[in-house]
Design a protein around this motif. Sequence first.
Motif, mmCIF file in Angstrom:
data_model
loop_
_atom_site.group_PDB
_atom_site.id
_atom_site.type_symbol
_atom_site.label_atom_id
_atom_site.label_comp_id
_atom_site.label_asym_id
_atom_site.label_seq_id
_atom_site.Cartn_x
_atom_site.Cartn_y
_atom_site.Cartn_z
ATOM 1 N N ASP A 1 0.839 -1.195 0.000
ATOM 2 C CA ASP A 1 0.000 0.000 0.000
ATOM 3 C C ASP A 1 0.875 1.246 0.000
ATOM 4 O OD1 ASP A 1 0.971 0.086 2.513
ATOM 5 O OD2 ASP A 1 -0.889 -0.475 3.499
ATOM 6 N N SER A 2 0.220 2.405 0.001
ATOM 7 C CA SER A 2 0.991 3.634 -0.178
ATOM 8 C C SER A 2 1.752 4.042 1.073
ATOM 9 C CB SER A 2 0.067 4.762 -0.632
ATOM 10 O OG SER A 2 -1.082 4.780 0.171
ATOM 11 N N THR A 3 1.608 3.305 2.191
ATOM 12 C CA THR A 3 2.425 3.653 3.350
ATOM 13 C C THR A 3 3.831 3.096 3.218
ATOM 14 O OG1 THR A 3 1.813 1.666 4.554
ATOM 15 C CG2 THR A 3 0.421 3.591 4.879
ATOM 16 N N GLY A 4 4.031 2.145 2.287
ATOM 17 C CA GLY A 4 5.382 1.633 2.040
ATOM 18 C C GLY A 4 5.926 0.764 3.158
ATOM 19 N N GLN A 5 5.090 0.350 4.116
ATOM 20 C CA GLN A 5 5.590 -0.464 5.233
ATOM 21 C C GLN A 5 5.801 -1.912 4.823
ATOM 22 O OE1 GLN A 5 6.571 0.972 8.187
ATOM 23 N NE2 GLN A 5 6.191 2.694 6.839
#
Lengths: 452, 384
Positions: free
Chosen positions: B326-330
């Motif tokens: 996802d766009s949090t990149g975690q």
Amino acid sequence: MKSQLFAGAAVLALSASGALAGGHLPFNPGEGAFSWDSYTAWAESAPDLSGQQVTVSGPWLTPEDDVFRSVLAYFADATGAEVIYTGSDSFEQQIVIDAEAGSAPNVAVFPQPGLAADMAARGLLYPLPDGMDEFVAANYGAGQSWVDLGTYADKDGNDQHYGFFYNVNVKSLVWYVPENFEDAGYEVPETMEELKALTEQIVADGEVPWCIGLGSGAATGWPATDWVEDMMLRTVSAEDYDAWTTNDLPFNDPKVIAAIEEFGWFARDDAKVAGGAGAVASTDFRDSPNGMFASPPGCYMHRQASFVPAFFPEDTEFGEDVDFFYFPSFAEKDLGNPVLGGGTLMAITDPSDGTNALMEFLQLPLAHEVFGAQSGFLTPLKSVNPETYLNDALRGQAEILVNATTFRFDGSDLMPGGVGAGTFWTGMVDYTGGKSATDVANEIQSSWDALK
Amino acid sequence: MDNIAGSKSSLTWAVHISVLALVLLWLFPTVGLFVSSFRTGDQIATSGWWAALGEAEQNIVLRAADPDDNRVADGDQFVVTGNLLEAEGASGTITVWGTSSRAIDAYTAGETAELKGTETITVDAAGNYEWRGSEDEISGRGQRVFATITAPPEFTFENYDNMLFDPSNSEGMAKAFFNTLTVTIPATIIPIVIAAFAAYALAWMDFPGRALLIAMVVGLLVVPLQLALIPLLKLHLGIGIGKGYLGVWLAHTGFGLPLAIYLLRNYMVGLPRDIIENAKVDGATDFQIFTKIILPLSFPALASFAIFQFLWTWNDLLVAKVFLIDSTGQTTVMTNQITELLGTRGGNWEILATAAFVSIAVPLIVFFAMQRYLVRGLLAGSVK
């Protein structure tokens, strides 16, 4: 034995751990030639966004991703928000899937306007904060054209300002090795006539003037579209060029065919291109500039956008080992000095307080200067201090950009995807392979008709 | 009477040659990639990997040291001395050289080139040079020398070092490694468990519509998974799973099940009927037959499918990008981390070659640990 080796590598991969290098504020506020005043003024009145998350997705990977994160660090410092950038090599596909499914990031960085316009029409983008269009029109070089490029019809057909251009490149550049020119006694040409004369001169000397490579995996052919666009801007008026990108001027119009043939004058002659005309389509665009640096030189000139130095050999020094000149215009045609460019644009895919603040931050010259000071980045923003650019090459390109009498965006990015990222590419590969310009133009036009 | 069972076919040599040809065909690109992973980006761009294996003749551009810092006065002249090859980090022997890009073989090693005015430069085979001239001539940039050298093979561990130990990459790689394991292990086990139960039912339990169910499972094999990406992601978001490990496990399970059921059912149907009927006569329930008889006997088929599913999920990029990252990149996986290392325009070939061999390590271990089951499992069901 081999498997043991690999097992060893896996163990190493597991045990490897190190602190991620800071990534925080690469330039201390107040130091250097950066525009700190406007930043500190904005930071004082910036909204407190502590605890909020702003996600940004885009096409930039190593090394641009870390540079962009360092730009965002200044935003985080001023607002307290957590800003996360993730890059993807298949951004164009992923953003569509995510936006359709409802898991889009807050802000998306589009590599070309065509896709953004398409998503705006499907209601997947949100308009930029009020007043941003006026800001761009007033503060960007050739401002209104940047506003127009970022304005698309929404779901109901009303035009709205969706895209803010950030990180632009100039395409009308010819790269060369000054010392090779010196050895052979060649002069940098000022007009297209001189460039053609130089090309013939180099051929007469028994050398190869150009390196041209169209290979780019699934996108093979795009470098040739840039050539044709540059030739269009140099043979027809800017109005005709605009009409061409919307198909009001048909693709098989004699004017377009003439521009394709101008490109053919360079690319379809075995004596003028490294490896012969047959190698043009199969040479990777990333490898093609290497010919200039070979011993003996495989070619003398390479026409490519401002991002190409990323593919030059390591330790290449600008102005010394390599330099560029403006891809000149015909002296006999009075069309001014047109500049062809491309660029990425920011659009909001999931609005929040954070996105509005981020868009405000991106209007500050600092947001542009920090990127330009670390990487091959150009901006038409006039308030940017040119001293902050990484090297003289970028300063020179920025000058071309800000002083352009006619700036036109990469036409293939403005055409519908099926043409601009489809038949135009493949048609150019066919053309360099020996098909006639008329046949190629007819085919591209019929594919465009089929899309209407 | 050549082809009686037990006697050797006269075409053995043809078999051997075609096996050899296939092996070579298969190994050739892999060896090339392996050699490339030990070369620098510039080397890959300028010459093929085969050129790296032996002593090669190369044309290179060298440059004398910066005269403003290094020149020494000698009478009314200035001199710069040094070693061209050492300065560039190159090794080899210079055979011929030149000072103009138009005549790169004008002089042999040891000769002195007369340049403009009183300027001269002498270069020997080892790369030692003496550049001499008046104050004006020995200034600006160092003199370019185009040399033709015979160089020994040159390899570097720089790519591996950069990939595994560089502080800016290694943390991301280590994280990606464990994330990938978190994705692949459940995504391998869950479909096997479900498919084993389903395969037993489809093979040995009588119920109406069984043949139709089997036909549907076979039919699902040809449905491309790309069709399901957006609807499935919408479903995951709608029921609150969102993007994450649970979503990617479910997706991998769904996409892997048709093949798993088909493979295991075909294997189980070939088990001897007598054993199962004996067990039934003795009063065993279906569950007891499944756990006590079918599962132990199906081990080769289970293992071979586990290898398939593990390799597919390990190498997967598409499903991970859609359902996990996802766009949090975690969350990231190895394949994604590698494509990011390739750079914005994908030109870093040396990284690609190196990454291939780093990422291949775990699948190789899994394969060698379980490969003896693979052939048995693949043949199972086809030969009765």
